[in-house]
Write a protein that holds these residues in place. Structure first.
Motif, PDB file in Angstrom:
ATOM      1  N   LEU A  63      10.133 -12.462   9.722  1.00  0.00           N
ATOM      2  CA  LEU A  63       8.981 -12.190  10.574  1.00  0.00           C
ATOM      3  C   LEU A  63       8.316 -10.839  10.307  1.00  0.00           C
ATOM      4  CD1 LEU A  63       8.344 -14.597  12.287  1.00  0.00           C
ATOM      5  CD2 LEU A  63       8.828 -13.282  14.315  1.00  0.00           C
ATOM      6  N   HIS A  64       8.848 -10.108   9.330  1.00  0.00           N
ATOM      7  CA  HIS A  64       8.189  -8.833   9.019  1.00  0.00           C
ATOM      8  C   HIS A  64       8.639  -8.290   7.668  1.00  0.00           C
ATOM      9  CE1 HIS A  64       6.360  -4.922   9.606  1.00  0.00           C
ATOM     10  NE2 HIS A  64       7.500  -4.361   9.273  1.00  0.00           N
ATOM     11  N   LEU A  65       7.717  -8.239   6.720  1.00  0.00           N
ATOM     12  CA  LEU A  65       8.006  -7.589   5.431  1.00  0.00           C
ATOM     13  C   LEU A  65       6.709  -7.135   4.795  1.00  0.00           C
ATOM     14  CD1 LEU A  65       8.948 -10.170   2.644  1.00  0.00           C
ATOM     15  CD2 LEU A  65       7.872 -10.816   4.773  1.00  0.00           C
ATOM     16  N   HIS A  66       6.865  -6.153   3.893  1.00  0.00           N
ATOM     17  CA  HIS A  66       5.712  -5.554   3.220  1.00  0.00           C
ATOM     18  C   HIS A  66       5.735  -5.968   1.752  1.00  0.00           C
ATOM     19  CE1 HIS A  66       4.968  -2.587   6.572  1.00  0.00           C
ATOM     20  NE2 HIS A  66       6.238  -2.863   6.800  1.00  0.00           N
ATOM     21  N   ALA A  67       4.897  -6.922   1.382  1.00  0.00           N
ATOM     22  CA  ALA A  67       4.894  -7.407  -0.011  1.00  0.00           C
ATOM     23  C   ALA A  67       4.648  -6.292  -1.030  1.00  0.00           C
ATOM     24  CB  ALA A  67       3.860  -8.521  -0.167  1.00  0.00           C
ATOM     25  N   PRO A  68       3.735  -5.339  -0.771  1.00  0.00           N
ATOM     26  CA  PRO A  68       3.454  -4.319  -1.787  1.00  0.00           C
ATOM     27  C   PRO A  68       4.595  -3.328  -1.965  1.00  0.00           C
ATOM     28  CG  PRO A  68       2.304  -3.797   0.235  1.00  0.00           C
ATOM     29  CD  PRO A  68       2.882  -5.179   0.412  1.00  0.00           C
ATOM     30  N   GLN A  69       5.580  -3.364  -1.090  1.00  0.00           N
ATOM     31  CA  GLN A  69       6.705  -2.424  -1.216  1.00  0.00           C
ATOM     32  C   GLN A  69       7.870  -3.018  -2.007  1.00  0.00           C
ATOM     33  OE1 GLN A  69       7.700  -0.976   2.756  1.00  0.00           O
ATOM     34  NE2 GLN A  69       5.554  -0.596   3.242  1.00  0.00           N
ATOM     35  N   TYR A  70       7.742  -4.292  -2.391  1.00  0.00           N
ATOM     36  CA  TYR A  70       8.886  -4.956  -3.037  1.00  0.00           C
ATOM     37  C   TYR A  70       9.288  -4.268  -4.334  1.00  0.00           C
ATOM     38  CZ  TYR A  70      11.977  -8.514  -4.874  1.00  0.00           C
ATOM     39  OH  TYR A  70      13.071  -9.168  -5.376  1.00  0.00           O
ATOM     40  N   GLN A  71       8.326  -3.690  -5.035  1.00  0.00           N
ATOM     41  CA  GLN A  71       8.643  -3.088  -6.337  1.00  0.00           C
ATOM     42  C   GLN A  71       9.622  -1.926  -6.213  1.00  0.00           C
ATOM     43  OE1 GLN A  71       7.644  -4.990  -8.829  1.00  0.00           O
ATOM     44  NE2 GLN A  71       6.689  -6.172  -7.189  1.00  0.00           N
ATOM     45  N   PHE A  72       9.638  -1.250  -5.060  1.00  0.00           N
ATOM     46  CA  PHE A  72      10.613  -0.155  -4.933  1.00  0.00           C
ATOM     47  C   PHE A  72      11.745  -0.485  -3.945  1.00  0.00           C
ATOM     48  CE2 PHE A  72       7.323   1.224  -1.855  1.00  0.00           C
ATOM     49  CZ  PHE A  72       8.069   1.633  -0.757  1.00  0.00           C
ATOM     50  N   ALA A  73      11.931  -1.761  -3.661  1.00  0.00           N
ATOM     51  CA  ALA A  73      13.052  -2.152  -2.793  1.00  0.00           C
ATOM     52  C   ALA A  73      14.351  -1.723  -3.467  1.00  0.00           C
ATOM     53  CB  ALA A  73      13.038  -3.658  -2.566  1.00  0.00           C
ATOM     54  N   ARG A  87       5.847  10.051   1.096  1.00  0.00           N
ATOM     55  CA  ARG A  87       6.253  10.375  -0.278  1.00  0.00           C
ATOM     56  C   ARG A  87       6.335   9.165  -1.197  1.00  0.00           C
ATOM     57  NH1 ARG A  87      11.009  14.763   0.760  1.00  0.00           N
ATOM     58  NH2 ARG A  87       9.690  16.279   1.803  1.00  0.00           N
ATOM     59  N   HIS A  88       6.686   8.029  -0.649  1.00  0.00           N
ATOM     60  CA  HIS A  88       6.949   6.881  -1.523  1.00  0.00           C
ATOM     61  C   HIS A  88       6.074   5.665  -1.230  1.00  0.00           C
ATOM     62  CE1 HIS A  88      10.356   9.202  -2.802  1.00  0.00           C
ATOM     63  NE2 HIS A  88      10.765   9.294  -1.547  1.00  0.00           N
ATOM     64  N   THR A  89       5.950   5.348   0.066  1.00  0.00           N
ATOM     65  CA  THR A  89       5.316   4.080   0.424  1.00  0.00           C
ATOM     66  C   THR A  89       3.803   4.138   0.221  1.00  0.00           C
ATOM     67  OG1 THR A  89       7.071   3.825   2.023  1.00  0.00           O
ATOM     68  CG2 THR A  89       5.163   2.395   2.283  1.00  0.00           C
ATOM     69  N   PHE A  90       3.174   5.164   0.749  1.00  0.00           N
ATOM     70  CA  PHE A  90       1.713   5.245   0.624  1.00  0.00           C
ATOM     71  C   PHE A  90       1.279   5.333  -0.843  1.00  0.00           C
ATOM     72  CE2 PHE A  90       1.224   7.056   5.247  1.00  0.00           C
ATOM     73  CZ  PHE A  90       1.458   5.791   5.750  1.00  0.00           C
ATOM     74  N   PRO A  91       1.909   6.188  -1.664  1.00  0.00           N
ATOM     75  CA  PRO A  91       1.489   6.225  -3.073  1.00  0.00           C
ATOM     76  C   PRO A  91       1.602   4.858  -3.753  1.00  0.00           C
ATOM     77  CG  PRO A  91       2.865   8.124  -2.573  1.00  0.00           C
ATOM     78  CD  PRO A  91       2.892   7.248  -1.361  1.00  0.00           C
ATOM     79  N   GLU A  92       2.678   4.123  -3.484  1.00  0.00           N
ATOM     80  CA  GLU A  92       2.818   2.805  -4.127  1.00  0.00           C
ATOM     81  C   GLU A  92       1.748   1.837  -3.596  1.00  0.00           C
ATOM     82  OE1 GLU A  92       4.456   1.753  -6.647  1.00  0.00           O
ATOM     83  OE2 GLU A  92       4.280  -0.426  -6.423  1.00  0.00           O
ATOM     84  N   GLU A  93       1.517   1.840  -2.286  1.00  0.00           N
ATOM     85  CA  GLU A  93       0.501   0.933  -1.732  1.00  0.00           C
ATOM     86  C   GLU A  93      -0.888   1.251  -2.287  1.00  0.00           C
ATOM     87  OE1 GLU A  93       0.568   0.005   2.440  1.00  0.00           O
ATOM     88  OE2 GLU A  93       2.726  -0.305   2.455  1.00  0.00           O
ATOM     89  N   GLY A  94      -1.121   2.525  -2.574  1.00  0.00           N
ATOM     90  CA  GLY A  94      -2.408   2.921  -3.139  1.00  0.00           C
ATOM     91  C   GLY A  94      -2.706   2.216  -4.455  1.00  0.00           C
ATOM     92  N   ARG A  95      -1.681   1.825  -5.177  1.00  0.00           N
ATOM     93  CA  ARG A  95      -1.881   1.205  -6.495  1.00  0.00           C
ATOM     94  C   ARG A  95      -2.518  -0.181  -6.407  1.00  0.00           C
ATOM     95  NH1 ARG A  95       3.598   2.504  -9.859  1.00  0.00           N
ATOM     96  NH2 ARG A  95       2.269   1.926 -11.585  1.00  0.00           N
ATOM     97  N   TYR A  96      -2.509  -0.776  -5.205  1.00  0.00           N
ATOM     98  CA  TYR A  96      -3.037  -2.146  -5.075  1.00  0.00           C
ATOM     99  C   TYR A  96      -4.564  -2.196  -5.017  1.00  0.00           C
ATOM    100  CZ  TYR A  96       1.718  -3.769  -4.851  1.00  0.00           C
ATOM    101  OH  TYR A  96       3.023  -4.060  -5.181  1.00  0.00           O
ATOM    102  N   ALA A  97      -5.197  -1.016  -5.155  1.00  0.00           N
ATOM    103  CA  ALA A  97      -6.658  -1.008  -5.356  1.00  0.00           C
ATOM    104  C   ALA A  97      -6.955  -1.607  -6.730  1.00  0.00           C
ATOM    105  CB  ALA A  97      -7.172   0.424  -5.276  1.00  0.00           C
ATOM    106  N   ASP A  98      -5.975  -1.535  -7.607  1.00  0.00           N
ATOM    107  CA  ASP A  98      -6.115  -2.039  -8.973  1.00  0.00           C
ATOM    108  C   ASP A  98      -5.602  -3.492  -9.014  1.00  0.00           C
ATOM    109  OD1 ASP A  98      -5.743  -2.707 -11.610  1.00  0.00           O
ATOM    110  OD2 ASP A  98      -4.512  -0.952 -12.113  1.00  0.00           O
ATOM    111  N   LEU A  99      -6.514  -4.428  -9.239  1.00  0.00           N
ATOM    112  CA  LEU A  99      -6.134  -5.843  -9.161  1.00  0.00           C
ATOM    113  C   LEU A  99      -5.181  -6.267 -10.283  1.00  0.00           C
ATOM    114  CD1 LEU A  99      -9.353  -7.683  -7.942  1.00  0.00           C
ATOM    115  CD2 LEU A  99      -7.226  -7.308  -6.693  1.00  0.00           C
TER     116      LEU A  99
END
Ligand code: GUN
Ligand code: FE
Length: 420
Positions: A63-73, A87-99
């Motif tokens: 019922l709750h997970l962050h798909a864009p964070q899977y790469q650093f699980a 430090r970690h989550t926002f920088p990685e999520e920022g990369r999803y501007a790039d398709l």
């Protein structure tokens, strides 16, 4: 005439009383997208998928997970929530501007999710509309059913992950339009949490949810510093839940609140008799040193509780693993926090993993006739123990959960369709 078929194996499921029902060497009869029953005798004139000796259980719900964070699980586990985000989550999520990056990362995520025990979910994507639509398309193509939210953030966020309030609303409306092309993946309103959304944004999102009848998901009472911050940001609120209520986001529509580790007495009352599901994420709450959620108390008060991985706070996509973690942390709670709070049992954890979360989606998460035919097959035959032939099916599932959770499942059906 709907297509009928059968799935043969050692069948078990949790019912509404949290009891585990078991049917050895039996046939689960599927009629179209629904379960029609379970029988011992081989049905005539029907295709039979034979999983003799394997465990056949309802698909589980995350019922709750962050798909864009899977790469650093599995990485960056040495910090608490707010630092970890920055430090970690926002920088990685920022990369999803790039398709191109989004495509690569979401391909890995969706194919691993397919092999997991999960059939239904409610996912946080990122603020990026196009990447979020791409993720939804990939999930739809894999045969999944569930919710994906484009995240909203318009303050206290780094520039590369911060929206202008108007743009956030426009892009959410356009996301909701874009999601109409999918049959099984639906949009959910997803303000990240109080600290990253202005009151104006939260109120507008509440209006959209109400007008369009869309569910809502967010985070609540996860970490003590976060809770302090919310008090500063919304000084008129009596507590974190009250801050959501003031914004019109307290269970007006079906709602998921992730974590709920530190609810005060008033918040526990507020959670009762509401259309709110608590997404219990024991692995994440341990990894980020958030604390232990009072799940026994919630169950006693009949608050809706489901399990969640909260990837990448949680490192695994396995909801069966979350079931055993939930039991383990409930024992620490019992020993260290409140002796009167009884530890969770396997039966209760399995209920939360299946029907407890399935109820968010309708008649899902059990094999009661009329329920959605979401089925997962687990191969327990490689477990070596002299006790194997003596134990019940529920005990075999428990053994599998503790020893094998996270292994690829042997087969998976969603709404009667074989997807793996
Ligand atoms: N609170 C706000 N954002 C997040 C997130 O990405 N993960 C977790 N665990 N908590 C959050
Ligand atoms: Fe989360």
């Amino acid at each position: 005439m709907e297509e009928r078929f059968a799935i043969f194996g050692d069948i078990l499921y949790a019912d509404e009383d949290m009891e585990i029902r078991e049917f050895k060497d039996s046939y689960l009869i599927v009629n179209g997208t629904k379960v029609s029953g379970i029988q011992r005798s081989r049905p005539n004139g029907m295709v039979v998928h034979d999983y003799g000796g394997m465990l056949v259980i309802p698909g589980l719900t995350d019922l709750h997970l962050h798909a864009p964070q899977y790469q650093f699980a599995g990485l960056f586990m040495d910090e608490e929530l707010l630092q970890w985000l920055e430090r970690h989550t926002f920088p990685e999520e920022g990369r999803y501007a790039d398709l191109d990056y989004a495509k690569k990362a979401y391909s890995i995520f969706t194919s691993d999710l397919l092999k997991s025990e999960t059939t239904r979910f409610s996912i946080f994507a990122t603020i990026h509309k196009d990447a979020s639509l791409m993720l939804s398309q990939m999930l739809e193509e894999k045969g999944f059913s569930g919710y994906v939210g484009k995240v909203n953030m318009d303050m206290n966020s780094p520039d590369y992950l911060c929206e202008d309030t108007r743009d956030s609303i426009e892009s959410t409306l356009s996301y909701i339009e874009g999601m109409k092309r999918f049959e099984n993946i639906r949009p959910i309103i997803t303000p990240r949490f109080i600290p990253s959304c202005s009151p104006g944004l939260l109120k507008e999102l509440a209006g959209i949810s109400k007008e369009k009848g869309l569910p809502v998901q967010s985070h609540l009472d996860e970490n003590l510093s976060e809770i302090e911050w919310v008090k500063e940001l919304v000084p008129e609120s009596r507590n974190y839940s009250d801050a959501y209520r003031m914004m019109g986001l307290w269970g007006e529509e079906k709602t998921i609140m992730a974590h709920v580790v530190w609810p005060d007495d008033e918040e526990m009352n507020m959670l009762e008799n509401r259309n709110i599901f608590v997404a219990h994420s024991p692995s994440s709450n341990s990894n980020l040193s958030s604390g232990i959620a009072p799940i026994r108390k919630m169950l006693e008060r009949r608050i809706n509780v489901a399990l969640a991985t909260d990837v990448a706070g949680g490192s695994s996509l396995s909801i069966l693993r979350m079931a055993t973690h939930a039991i383990e942390v409930s024992k620490l709670y019992h020993r260290l926090v409140d002796e009167k709070s009884r530890p969770l049992t396997f039966r209760e954890a399995f209920y939360m993993a299946s029907l407890g979360g399935g109820r968010f989606f309708g008649s899902t998460g059990s094999f009661i006739p009329g329920y959605d035919a979401d089925v997962v097959v687990l191969d327990s035959s490689s477990i070596h123990t002299t006790l194997y032939d003596e134990i019940s099916l529920a005990e075999r599932l428990e053994l599998y959960a503790y020893r094998c959770a996270g292994r690829p499942v042997a087969a998976k059906f969603i709404k009667g369709r074989k997807v793996l």
